[in-house]
Design a protein around this motif. Structure first.
Motif, mmCIF file in Angstrom:
data_model
loop_
_atom_site.group_PDB
_atom_site.id
_atom_site.type_symbol
_atom_site.label_atom_id
_atom_site.label_comp_id
_atom_site.label_asym_id
_atom_site.label_seq_id
_atom_site.Cartn_x
_atom_site.Cartn_y
_atom_site.Cartn_z
ATOM 1 N N UNK A 389 0.778 -1.228 0.000
ATOM 2 C CA UNK A 389 0.000 0.000 0.000
ATOM 3 C C UNK A 389 0.809 1.277 0.000
ATOM 4 N N UNK A 390 2.089 1.199 -0.293
ATOM 5 C CA UNK A 390 2.927 2.397 -0.249
ATOM 6 C C UNK A 390 2.761 3.287 -1.470
ATOM 7 N N UNK A 391 2.285 2.717 -2.564
ATOM 8 C CA UNK A 391 2.095 3.467 -3.804
ATOM 9 C C UNK A 391 0.695 3.201 -4.341
ATOM 10 N N UNK A 392 0.005 4.253 -4.791
ATOM 11 C CA UNK A 392 -1.326 4.067 -5.355
ATOM 12 C C UNK A 392 -1.224 3.635 -6.816
ATOM 13 N N UNK A 393 -2.314 3.107 -7.320
ATOM 14 C CA UNK A 393 -2.382 2.732 -8.733
ATOM 15 C C UNK A 393 -2.110 3.963 -9.605
ATOM 16 N N UNK A 394 -2.700 5.086 -9.256
ATOM 17 C CA UNK A 394 -2.488 6.315 -10.036
ATOM 18 C C UNK A 394 -1.015 6.715 -10.042
ATOM 19 N N UNK A 395 -0.374 6.667 -8.894
ATOM 20 C CA UNK A 395 1.043 7.043 -8.818
ATOM 21 C C UNK A 395 1.906 6.096 -9.643
ATOM 22 N N UNK A 396 1.645 4.782 -9.522
ATOM 23 C CA UNK A 396 2.416 3.808 -10.294
ATOM 24 C C UNK A 396 2.179 4.009 -11.791
ATOM 25 N N UNK A 397 0.954 4.292 -12.176
ATOM 26 C CA UNK A 397 0.625 4.533 -13.577
ATOM 27 C C UNK A 397 1.401 5.730 -14.110
ATOM 28 N N UNK A 398 1.391 6.822 -13.359
ATOM 29 C CA UNK A 398 2.105 8.030 -13.796
ATOM 30 C C UNK A 398 3.599 7.762 -13.930
ATOM 31 N N UNK A 399 4.182 7.089 -12.965
ATOM 32 C CA UNK A 399 5.619 6.817 -12.992
ATOM 33 C C UNK A 399 6.005 5.955 -14.189
ATOM 34 N N UNK A 400 5.190 4.947 -14.492
ATOM 35 C CA UNK A 400 5.511 4.064 -15.613
ATOM 36 C C UNK A 400 5.322 4.773 -16.957
ATOM 37 N N UNK A 401 4.324 5.648 -17.048
ATOM 38 C CA UNK A 401 4.152 6.430 -18.278
ATOM 39 C C UNK A 401 5.369 7.332 -18.494
ATOM 40 N N UNK A 402 5.797 8.006 -17.446
ATOM 41 C CA UNK A 402 6.951 8.894 -17.555
ATOM 42 C C UNK A 402 8.198 8.123 -17.972
ATOM 43 N N UNK A 403 8.368 6.920 -17.434
ATOM 44 C CA UNK A 403 9.549 6.116 -17.746
ATOM 45 C C UNK A 403 9.543 5.633 -19.190
ATOM 46 N N UNK A 404 8.359 5.409 -19.760
ATOM 47 C CA UNK A 404 8.258 4.840 -21.111
ATOM 48 C C UNK A 404 8.048 5.893 -22.193
ATOM 49 N N UNK A 405 7.724 7.125 -21.830
ATOM 50 C CA UNK A 405 7.282 8.121 -22.807
ATOM 51 C C UNK A 405 8.382 8.525 -23.775
ATOM 52 N N UNK A 406 9.582 8.796 -23.276
ATOM 53 C CA UNK A 406 10.664 9.233 -24.152
ATOM 54 C C UNK A 406 10.279 10.484 -24.909
ATOM 55 N N UNK A 407 10.539 10.506 -26.231
ATOM 56 C CA UNK A 407 10.191 11.676 -27.038
ATOM 57 C C UNK A 407 8.890 11.480 -27.821
#
Length: 520
Positions: A389-407
């Motif tokens: 429970x340390x990270x919410x689904x929304x937070x994990x979603x945002x972090x993974x999008x940022x990591x994969x987005x690139x240019x």
């Protein structure tokens, strides 16, 4: 006994009386009880005669209405006429009248004569008690013939309860005598009882079968499966059907009556194919919609069978999956210039109860604005991503999008069923908080997202870049107009037609993909 028993039963044929030929003949009757709006004029299969109708009215916020019929005919290899009681609960009725989320347990009603500690779903206990008088009254047409009770999906537990109630030696609410030996066949049925009640029912109704597509080693239909619940025991003997995975590894295909009939060696009769249309609205791309529907299908697979070979989703590649309560609920896909997040809907009975059926609205604040939203969708988006429970689904979603987005310059959100509501809500949250710039949103047969206040914010935020793709025959797509406190979001895109091998309740992402295919 059918020769298929050795192949399909979890027990040796010598230990089980399950007959797949009987099951193949019963399942279409169970499906008719689910799908028929007018049971007075229902068309039964050849050789069947309707004897009586059973029903009870819904109780808002507690349970849907129950419907069904008593019919006489021959099943399997039986040479004598038997009587079948087929019970049904409509999917949209469940969604309209049961809004309370997780299924709670209660002590079994006195008619069951169950041992101390027997727990059963409060909802199903109340439903059965409501329909019980009508059910027993119909048995005056039985005339001493053998009785079989059947139900599929939502109505399966009612068939199992009826078999317990109607067994030899019991009396009805008006002191009617039970008909004698009873069998029950339930298909794709979620657990509604604890082990004490389940053990008791098996001892009293030995010919009660809970039929599931898939085996422990090769799970296929995930709807009967349970997560964490005190009501985690199937009612009746578990019968596992061996079958191969379809190309579209999606729940509404794998829990359908047609899929089960095929798994038991029968020949289903799907509705006739009809050509259709895809409404063309400003900004909508049929090609993108088709691609995103397929990505939603793969997101289902990433939960159900993550190691299976993925269908062709070119030009996209599969990326990270995002978990809600430690199970995959969304997957990121990337192409040269785009990133798409595709959200799946509910697969298991527990997910359906906890998320989809938790449909009373709740108020959440999105970028400082209070809006009313679907409780289950909000609980998933803002709830924990994993067990600690340390990270919410929304937070994990945002972090993974940022990591994969690139240019990449385009960000799309897509979702089916409950995933459509979550996609809408997540896109709005990210867009209004300036966390992400979402290019557009495509949903398919989405469950309701929120009230008129949410609709206004969505309209102002996305204008004509948020598309709600809905089949005209999909009952889930109409719930926003049926549930109090909800509003249909803009922009609606209507899809008509009947693709090959379509199946009730016409909600599968496979059918959406087939109808949206630009080649069709």
């Amino acid at each position: 006994m059918s020769p298929l028993n050795n192949r399909y039963s979890t027990l040796d044929a010598s230990d089980s009386n399950f007959d797949s030929a009987i099951a193949v003949d019963l399942l279409p009757l169970a499906q008719l009880a689910m799908t028929s709006d007018d049971l007075a004029n229902v068309f039964l299969p050849p050789g069947w005669n309707k004897l009586a109708i059973v029903n009870c009215a819904p109780q808002p916020y507690q349970y849907p209405g129950v419907k069904g019929f008593l019919a006489s005919g021959r099943v399997g290899d039986d040479t004598s006429t038997s009587v079948v009681l087929a019970l049904g609960i409509d999917w949209s009725d469940w969604m309209q009248y049961y809004l309370n989320g997780p299924i709670q347990g209660t002590l079994a009603s006195p008619w069951a004569s169950a041992p101390s500690g027997s727990l059963i779903s409060f909802t199903y206990n109340a439903m059965y008690n409501a329909v019980r008088h009508s059910l027993w009254d119909s048995l005056k047409f039985l005339s001493g013939m053998k009785l079989r009770v059947t139900g599929v999906s939502l109505s399966g537990p009612l068939a199992q309860m009826a078999a317990l109630d109607l067994r030899a030696g019991n009396q009805g609410p008006n002191q009617q005598s039970a008909p004698g030996d009873v069998e029950s066949y339930a298909f794709s049925t979620g657990a509604i009882a604890n082990s004490t009640f389940a053990t008791y029912l098996k001892s009293k109704v030995p010919n009660s079968y809970s039929v599931v597509a898939g085996t422990e080693a090769n799970k296929i239909d995930f709807f009967p499966l349970n997560n964490n619940s005190e009501l985690n025991s199937e009612l009746g003997e578990l019968i596992e059907l061996s079958s191969s995975l379809p190309e579209f590894d999606v729940p509404w295909v794998e829990r359908s009556a047609d899929f089960y009939i095929k798994a038991m060696g029968g020949a289903p009769t799907p509705p006739p194919t009809q050509s259709g249309t895809v409404e063309q609205v400003s900004g909508f791309s049929r090609q993108l919609a088709f691609q995103f529907a397929n990505l939603c299908a793969v997101s289902y697979q990433r939960f159900q069978h993550p190691n299976a070979q993925t269908m062709n989703i070119s030009p996209y590649s599969v990326g990270k999956s995002i978990t809600a309560s430690s199970v995959n609920f969304a997957t990121i896909y990337t192409s040269v210039d785009s990133l798409t997040v595709a959200f799946r809907g509910a697969c298991t009975w527990q997910e359906f109860a906890h998320y989809v059926s938790n449909s009373q609205t709740k108020t959440v604040s999105i970028d400082g604005t209070n809006v009313s939203v679907h409780s289950g969708a909000a609980n998933l988006l803002y709830g924990p991503s994993d067990a600690n429970g340390s990270t919410t689904f929304k937070e994990r979603l945002f972090n993974e999008i940022q990591a994969a987005l690139g240019d990449r310059t385009n960000i799309y959100f897509a979702g089916h069923d409950l995933g459509g509501a979550v996609a809408n809500l997540a896109a709005l949250d990210f867009e209004t908080s300036n966390s992400l710039s979402v290019t557009s949103v495509y949903t398919f047969g989405a469950t309701p997202t929120g009230g008129p206040d949410l609709k206004n914010v969505m309209t102002n935020t996305f204008n004509k870049s948020c598309f709600q793709v809905n089949r005209s025959t999909d009952p889930f797509a109409k719930l926003s107009t049926l549930l109090i406190g909800y509003a249909s979001l803009n922009t609606q895109v209507s899809v008509t037609g009947t693709p090959a091998n379509d199946c009730y309740p016409y909600h599968s992402i496979k059918s959406y993909s087939n109808l949206l295919d630009p080649k069709e």
